[in-house]
Design a protein around this motif. Structure first.
Motif, PDB file in Angstrom:
ATOM      1  N   LEU A  47       0.853  -1.195   0.000  1.00  0.00           N
ATOM      2  CA  LEU A  47       0.000   0.000   0.000  1.00  0.00           C
ATOM      3  C   LEU A  47       0.883   1.238   0.000  1.00  0.00           C
ATOM      4  CD1 LEU A  47      -2.587  -1.150   2.706  1.00  0.00           C
ATOM      5  CD2 LEU A  47      -2.881  -1.223   0.231  1.00  0.00           C
ATOM      6  N   LYS A  50      -0.474   4.873   0.577  1.00  0.00           N
ATOM      7  CA  LYS A  50      -1.081   5.228   1.857  1.00  0.00           C
ATOM      8  C   LYS A  50      -0.027   5.798   2.802  1.00  0.00           C
ATOM      9  CE  LYS A  50      -4.714   4.108   3.198  1.00  0.00           C
ATOM     10  NZ  LYS A  50      -6.065   4.693   3.273  1.00  0.00           N
ATOM     11  N   VAL A  53      -1.802   5.006   7.789  1.00  0.00           N
ATOM     12  CA  VAL A  53      -2.192   3.596   7.736  1.00  0.00           C
ATOM     13  C   VAL A  53      -2.689   3.120   9.100  1.00  0.00           C
ATOM     14  CG1 VAL A  53      -1.423   1.256   7.211  1.00  0.00           C
ATOM     15  CG2 VAL A  53      -0.420   3.188   5.990  1.00  0.00           C
ATOM     16  N   LYS A  54      -3.804   2.414   9.073  1.00  0.00           N
ATOM     17  CA  LYS A  54      -4.345   1.782  10.275  1.00  0.00           C
ATOM     18  C   LYS A  54      -4.164   0.266  10.134  1.00  0.00           C
ATOM     19  CE  LYS A  54      -7.787   5.319  11.463  1.00  0.00           C
ATOM     20  NZ  LYS A  54      -7.494   6.289  10.367  1.00  0.00           N
ATOM     21  N   ASP A 152     -15.181  -1.007   8.660  1.00  0.00           N
ATOM     22  CA  ASP A 152     -14.560  -0.213   7.592  1.00  0.00           C
ATOM     23  C   ASP A 152     -13.487   0.732   8.145  1.00  0.00           C
ATOM     24  OD1 ASP A 152     -16.459  -1.265   5.661  1.00  0.00           O
ATOM     25  OD2 ASP A 152     -17.921   0.081   6.553  1.00  0.00           O
ATOM     26  N   ASP A 155      -6.690  -0.540   7.277  1.00  0.00           N
ATOM     27  CA  ASP A 155      -6.126  -0.679   5.931  1.00  0.00           C
ATOM     28  C   ASP A 155      -5.468  -2.034   5.737  1.00  0.00           C
ATOM     29  OD1 ASP A 155      -6.345   2.225   4.872  1.00  0.00           O
ATOM     30  OD2 ASP A 155      -5.360   2.482   6.815  1.00  0.00           O
ATOM     31  N   VAL A 156      -4.838  -2.552   6.777  1.00  0.00           N
ATOM     32  CA  VAL A 156      -4.088  -3.806   6.700  1.00  0.00           C
ATOM     33  C   VAL A 156      -4.381  -4.650   7.938  1.00  0.00           C
ATOM     34  CG1 VAL A 156      -1.821  -4.880   6.414  1.00  0.00           C
ATOM     35  CG2 VAL A 156      -2.212  -2.590   5.522  1.00  0.00           C
ATOM     36  N   LEU A 183     -12.158  -4.106   7.577  1.00  0.00           N
ATOM     37  CA  LEU A 183     -11.279  -3.496   6.590  1.00  0.00           C
ATOM     38  C   LEU A 183     -12.001  -2.456   5.748  1.00  0.00           C
ATOM     39  CD1 LEU A 183      -9.345  -6.602   5.182  1.00  0.00           C
ATOM     40  CD2 LEU A 183      -8.267  -4.603   6.223  1.00  0.00           C
ATOM     41  N   ILE A 184     -11.248  -1.442   5.314  1.00  0.00           N
ATOM     42  CA  ILE A 184     -11.791  -0.503   4.341  1.00  0.00           C
ATOM     43  C   ILE A 184     -11.840  -1.179   2.973  1.00  0.00           C
ATOM     44  CG2 ILE A 184     -10.871   1.494   5.595  1.00  0.00           C
ATOM     45  CD1 ILE A 184      -8.766   1.684   3.257  1.00  0.00           C
ATOM     46  N   GLY A 187      -8.775  -2.819   1.299  1.00  0.00           N
ATOM     47  CA  GLY A 187      -7.914  -3.225   2.398  1.00  0.00           C
ATOM     48  C   GLY A 187      -7.325  -4.607   2.181  1.00  0.00           C
ATOM     49  N   TRP A 225      -7.676  -9.544  -0.506  1.00  0.00           N
ATOM     50  CA  TRP A 225      -8.072  -8.142  -0.650  1.00  0.00           C
ATOM     51  C   TRP A 225      -9.577  -7.994  -0.543  1.00  0.00           C
ATOM     52  CZ3 TRP A 225      -4.282  -4.434  -1.345  1.00  0.00           C
ATOM     53  CH2 TRP A 225      -3.018  -4.897  -1.669  1.00  0.00           C
TER      54      TRP A 225
END
Length: 227
Positions: A47, A50, A53-54, A152, A155-156, A183-184, A187, A225
Motif C-alpha cells: 500500500l 497510503k 495507515v491503520k 470499515d 487498511d491492513v 477493513l476498508i 484493504g 483483498w
C-alpha cells in the motif's frame, strides 16, 4: 497457562516455543525474516500510496511484528492495534533480546530500537499511546473469536494467529467475516499460512485471494483483498 520456552531460529532471532502444542510463535526457519516478508514486504509495502495507515494485528505475541513495523514504517503515520488473549510479561519479552538482534540485522542504532521496544511493552493495555513520532499503538487483551471490531476502519490486517493444526477455530469463515467487515474497501489481509481450507473460508466471506511466495522455509503464503 501453557509452558513457554525460548527458541533460537535459523536467522539468529528468537521466538517462543510451546511444548504442549509443539508450536512456535514464529517460523523456526527465521522469526525476523518471516515477519519482514509476510507483514512488511507482502503487507504494509503493498500500500505505497497510503501515508496514513491503520493496522490490526491478530496475535501481539512477542511484540515482534509491532517492533519491525515501528522500525520500517517511519515515513508513514501509523495507528497500530494489536490483539492478544494471553500477554507475555516484560521479563519474558526482554529474554528474547530483540533490540540487539534487530540492531545487527538492520544495521541500526541499538539504543533507538531499545527505546521503541521498552515503549511497546510498557504501553497500558487498552490505551492508544505514541511509541515514536508518527506511530501509535493500542494493545487489546481479547479473544479473537469474540472481539468487537470497528467497521470499515483498518487498511491492513496482520493475521499471525497460531496455526490451524492447533487452533482450527481461528481460521474460520466466522473469524474472517469479522475481519472483512473491519477493513476498508481495498484493504489487505496478509498471513503466513497457505492451505485450501483457509483460502476457501476467505473467499466465502468475499475476499479476493492470491498466493504469494512464502518466507524462508515455506513455499507459499496468502494475501486477501477486500474489493
Amino acid at each position: 497457562m501453557l509452558k513457554r520456552e525460548i527458541y533460537l531460529t535459523k536467522d539468529g532471532s528468537k521466538t517462543i516455543y510451546i511444548p504442549e502444542w509443539n508450536e512456535h510463535y514464529h517460523s523456526k526457519h527465521g522469526a525476523l525474516q518471516e515477519a519482514e516478508h509476510v507483514f512488511i514486504k507482502n503487507g504494509l509495502n503493498l500500500l505505497p500510496q497510503k501515508q496514513e495507515v491503520k493496522i490490526l494485528e491478530f496475535g501481539f505475541g512477542t511484540g515482534l511484528n509491532v517492533l519491525i513495523t515501528a522500525l520500517l514504517a517511519e515515513e508513514k503515520e501509523v495507528e497500530y492495534h494489536s490483539l492478544e488473549k494471553y500477554p507475555m510479561t516484560l521479563e519474558e519479552a526482554k529474554a528474547l533480546e530483540y533490540p540487539s538482534i534487530f540492531a545487527e540485522y538492520f544495521n541500526r542504532n541499538q539504543s533507538e530500537i531499545e527505546e521503541k521496544f521498552q515503549k511497546i511493552h510498557s504501553v497500558e493495555w487498552g490505551s492508544l499511546e505514541e511509541i515514536n513520532k508518527g506511530f501509535k499503538l493500542k494493545k487489546i487483551q481479547a479473544d479473537f473469536k469474540t472481539v468487537d471490531l470497528p467497521k470499515d476502519y483498518f487498511d491492513v490486517i496482520y493475521f499471525d494467529a497460531f496455526g490451524k493444526r492447533v487452533q482450527p477455530e481461528l481460521w474460520s469463515a466466522d473469524i474472517f467475516s469479522n475481519i472483512y467487515n473491519s477493513l476498508i474497501k481495498g484493504g489487505l489481509f496478509t498471513t503466513y499460512a497457505c492451505n485450501g481450507d483457509t483460502k476457501r473460508a476467505l473467499k466465502e466471506v468475499g475476499f479476493e485471494v492470491e498466493k504469494k511466495a512464502g518466507p524462508p522455509g515455506k513455499r507459499e503464503m496468502l494475501n486477501a483483498w477486500k474489493s
